[in-house]
Design a protein around this motif. Structure first.
Motif, PDB file in Angstrom:
ATOM      1  N   LYS A  29       1.015  -1.185  -0.187  1.00 38.05           N
ATOM      2  CA  LYS A  29       0.162   0.027  -0.012  1.00 38.05           C
ATOM      3  C   LYS A  29       0.900   1.060   0.040  1.00 38.05           C
ATOM      4  O   LYS A  29       0.581   2.330   0.112  1.00 38.05           O
ATOM      5  N   GLY A  30       1.937   1.292   0.110  1.00 36.50           N
ATOM      6  CA  GLY A  30       3.033   2.231  -0.186  1.00 36.50           C
ATOM      7  C   GLY A  30       3.572   2.646   1.131  1.00 36.50           C
ATOM      8  O   GLY A  30       4.540   3.674   1.215  1.00 36.50           O
ATOM      9  N   LEU A  31       3.545   1.838   2.032  1.00 38.06           N
ATOM     10  CA  LEU A  31       3.856   2.280   3.480  1.00 38.06           C
ATOM     11  C   LEU A  31       5.387   1.794   3.528  1.00 38.06           C
ATOM     12  O   LEU A  31       5.670   0.707   3.954  1.00 38.06           O
ATOM     13  N   ASP A  32       6.310   2.105   3.074  1.00 41.11           N
ATOM     14  CA  ASP A  32       7.577   1.740   2.775  1.00 41.11           C
ATOM     15  C   ASP A  32       8.489   2.192   3.975  1.00 41.11           C
ATOM     16  O   ASP A  32       9.499   3.111   3.650  1.00 41.11           O
ATOM     17  N   TYR A  33       8.363   1.769   5.032  1.00 38.10           N
ATOM     18  CA  TYR A  33       9.363   2.084   6.126  1.00 38.10           C
ATOM     19  C   TYR A  33      10.685   1.495   6.042  1.00 38.10           C
ATOM     20  O   TYR A  33      10.895   0.465   5.381  1.00 38.10           O
ATOM     21  N   LYS A  34      11.634   1.938   6.552  1.00 41.62           N
ATOM     22  CA  LYS A  34      12.966   1.514   6.444  1.00 41.62           C
ATOM     23  C   LYS A  34      12.941  -0.228   7.126  1.00 41.62           C
ATOM     24  O   LYS A  34      13.248  -0.915   6.493  1.00 41.62           O
ATOM     25  N   ILE A  35      12.247  -0.210   8.297  1.00 36.82           N
ATOM     26  CA  ILE A  35      11.937  -1.627   8.846  1.00 36.82           C
ATOM     27  C   ILE A  35      10.560  -1.487   9.291  1.00 36.82           C
ATOM     28  O   ILE A  35      10.201  -0.562   9.930  1.00 36.82           O
ATOM     29  N   ASN A  36       9.702  -2.445   9.090  1.00 34.79           N
ATOM     30  CA  ASN A  36       8.282  -2.482   9.516  1.00 34.79           C
ATOM     31  C   ASN A  36       8.081  -3.649   9.911  1.00 34.79           C
ATOM     32  O   ASN A  36       7.955  -5.054   9.132  1.00 34.79           O
ATOM     33  N   TRP A  37       7.709  -3.853  11.147  1.00 36.76           N
ATOM     34  CA  TRP A  37       7.405  -5.229  11.782  1.00 36.76           C
ATOM     35  C   TRP A  37       5.989  -5.766  11.516  1.00 36.76           C
ATOM     36  O   TRP A  37       5.313  -6.928  12.019  1.00 36.76           O
ATOM     37  N   GLY A  38       5.169  -4.865  11.337  1.00 41.57           N
ATOM     38  CA  GLY A  38       3.775  -4.927  10.998  1.00 41.57           C
ATOM     39  C   GLY A  38       3.070  -5.109  12.204  1.00 41.57           C
ATOM     40  O   GLY A  38       1.970  -5.758  12.392  1.00 41.57           O
ATOM     41  N   ILE A  39       3.533  -4.805  13.488  1.00 43.27           N
ATOM     42  CA  ILE A  39       2.818  -5.057  14.703  1.00 43.27           C
ATOM     43  C   ILE A  39       1.513  -3.802  14.875  1.00 43.27           C
ATOM     44  O   ILE A  39       1.697  -2.953  14.417  1.00 43.27           O
ATOM     45  N   SER A  40       0.534  -4.493  15.406  1.00 41.94           N
ATOM     46  CA  SER A  40      -0.705  -3.823  15.374  1.00 41.94           C
ATOM     47  C   SER A  40      -0.705  -2.644  16.404  1.00 41.94           C
ATOM     48  O   SER A  40       0.227  -2.613  17.392  1.00 41.94           O
ATOM     49  N   GLN A  41      -1.539  -1.698  16.233  1.00 42.55           N
ATOM     50  CA  GLN A  41      -1.499  -0.465  17.262  1.00 42.55           C
ATOM     51  C   GLN A  41      -1.769  -0.964  18.651  1.00 42.55           C
ATOM     52  O   GLN A  41      -1.229  -0.473  19.589  1.00 42.55           O
ATOM     53  N   PRO A  42      -2.971  -1.904  18.893  1.00 39.13           N
ATOM     54  CA  PRO A  42      -3.020  -2.218  20.218  1.00 39.13           C
ATOM     55  C   PRO A  42      -1.817  -2.674  20.982  1.00 39.13           C
ATOM     56  O   PRO A  42      -1.587  -2.735  21.962  1.00 39.13           O
ATOM     57  N   ASP A  43      -1.140  -3.645  20.226  1.00 37.56           N
ATOM     58  CA  ASP A  43       0.190  -4.418  20.597  1.00 37.56           C
ATOM     59  C   ASP A  43       1.281  -3.318  20.936  1.00 37.56           C
ATOM     60  O   ASP A  43       2.020  -3.452  22.151  1.00 37.56           O
ATOM     61  N   LEU A  44       1.373  -2.211  20.366  1.00 37.45           N
ATOM     62  CA  LEU A  44       1.985  -1.292  20.341  1.00 37.45           C
ATOM     63  C   LEU A  44       1.955  -0.517  21.912  1.00 37.45           C
ATOM     64  O   LEU A  44       2.735  -0.214  22.584  1.00 37.45           O
ATOM     65  N   ARG A  45       0.614  -0.376  21.764  1.00 37.42           N
ATOM     66  CA  ARG A  45       0.210   0.313  23.212  1.00 37.42           C
ATOM     67  C   ARG A  45       0.521  -0.685  24.329  1.00 37.42           C
ATOM     68  O   ARG A  45       0.940  -0.059  25.481  1.00 37.42           O
ATOM     69  N   ARG A  46       0.535  -1.851  24.305  1.00 38.18           N
ATOM     70  CA  ARG A  46       0.623  -2.853  25.431  1.00 38.18           C
ATOM     71  C   ARG A  46       2.256  -2.508  25.635  1.00 38.18           C
ATOM     72  O   ARG A  46       2.617  -2.688  26.906  1.00 38.18           O
ATOM     73  N   ILE A  47       3.129  -2.495  24.509  1.00 40.04           N
ATOM     74  CA  ILE A  47       4.564  -2.407  24.842  1.00 40.04           C
ATOM     75  C   ILE A  47       4.697  -1.288  25.397  1.00 40.04           C
ATOM     76  O   ILE A  47       5.792  -1.073  26.392  1.00 40.04           O
TER      77      ILE A  47
END
Length: 204
Positions: A29-47
């Protein structure tokens, strides 16, 4: 544990939450980050919930230019320590709608003088930052935090150009913002209503 160790621990934790399918979908979809782990937003909030807010750590995460690090930076940055000038610096390298929205919702709306961010975000030739600006303005208005005349002028001045660009993400954020102004007690409400009518979006 110092912040260098925290940063290493955070990056190691990404392996526990990584989602290769999501990461690949984002790249397509064009979201070309240098590195992208594909982690969900809820999981990022848990971290993020495992760490205290810390400006130095947030700066270190932002500097990584990794999707998950940058999104965590918005969650771990203490709003009271983020200045408008530093917010403009951070925003200069934003190149995804997802990150622009995270900045507006998690951080920018909470900083002192947030209304002074609207104009520089809209002055940038970057659709992601325009989306950020519209979301930010809407959030501030919903909190009954006043926008200054410069912010209103920037919003209404950018709206026509953004409408002509016809990017659905930008138009959606812009219309939500303008509709909220129209329904508010802002002195710009009538002007905004006329503008939406000119766009044919008064019933959007």
């Amino acid at each position: 544990m110092d912040n260098n160790e925290k940063l290493k621990a955070i990056k190691r934790s990404f392996r526990l939450f990584m989602n290769g399918v999501t990461s690949q979908s984002m790249r397509e979809k064009g979201l070309d980050y240098k590195i992208n782990w594909g982690i969900s937003q809820p999981d990022l909030r848990r971290i993020a919930s495992s760490y205290d807010k810390d400006m130095e750590l947030a700066d270190m995460l932002w500097a990584e230019k990794i999707r998950e690090c940058r999104m965590l930076a918005t969650l771990l940055c203490p709003a009271e320590e983020m200045t408008v000038e530093k917010a403009v610096e951070w925003s200069a390298s934003v190149d995804s709608i997802e990150l622009a929205e995270f900045l507006a919702f998690n951080l920018f709306q909470h900083i002192e003088g947030a209304d002074r961010l609207v104009k520089p975000l809209l002055d940038a030739d970057n659709k992601c930052l325009h989306i950020c600006a519209y979301h930010l303005a809407t959030r501030l208005l919903k909190q009954r935090k006043p926008l200054d005349a410069e912010a209103y002028t920037a919003l209404l001045g950018s709206a026509e150009a953004d409408f002509r660009q016809a990017d659905r993400h930008v138009v959606h954020a812009m219309v939500n913002c303008l509709e909220y102004i129209t329904g508010s007690d802002s002195p710009y409400a009538e002007h905004t209503a006329r503008l939406l009518k000119e766009f044919g979006l008064d019933a959007f």
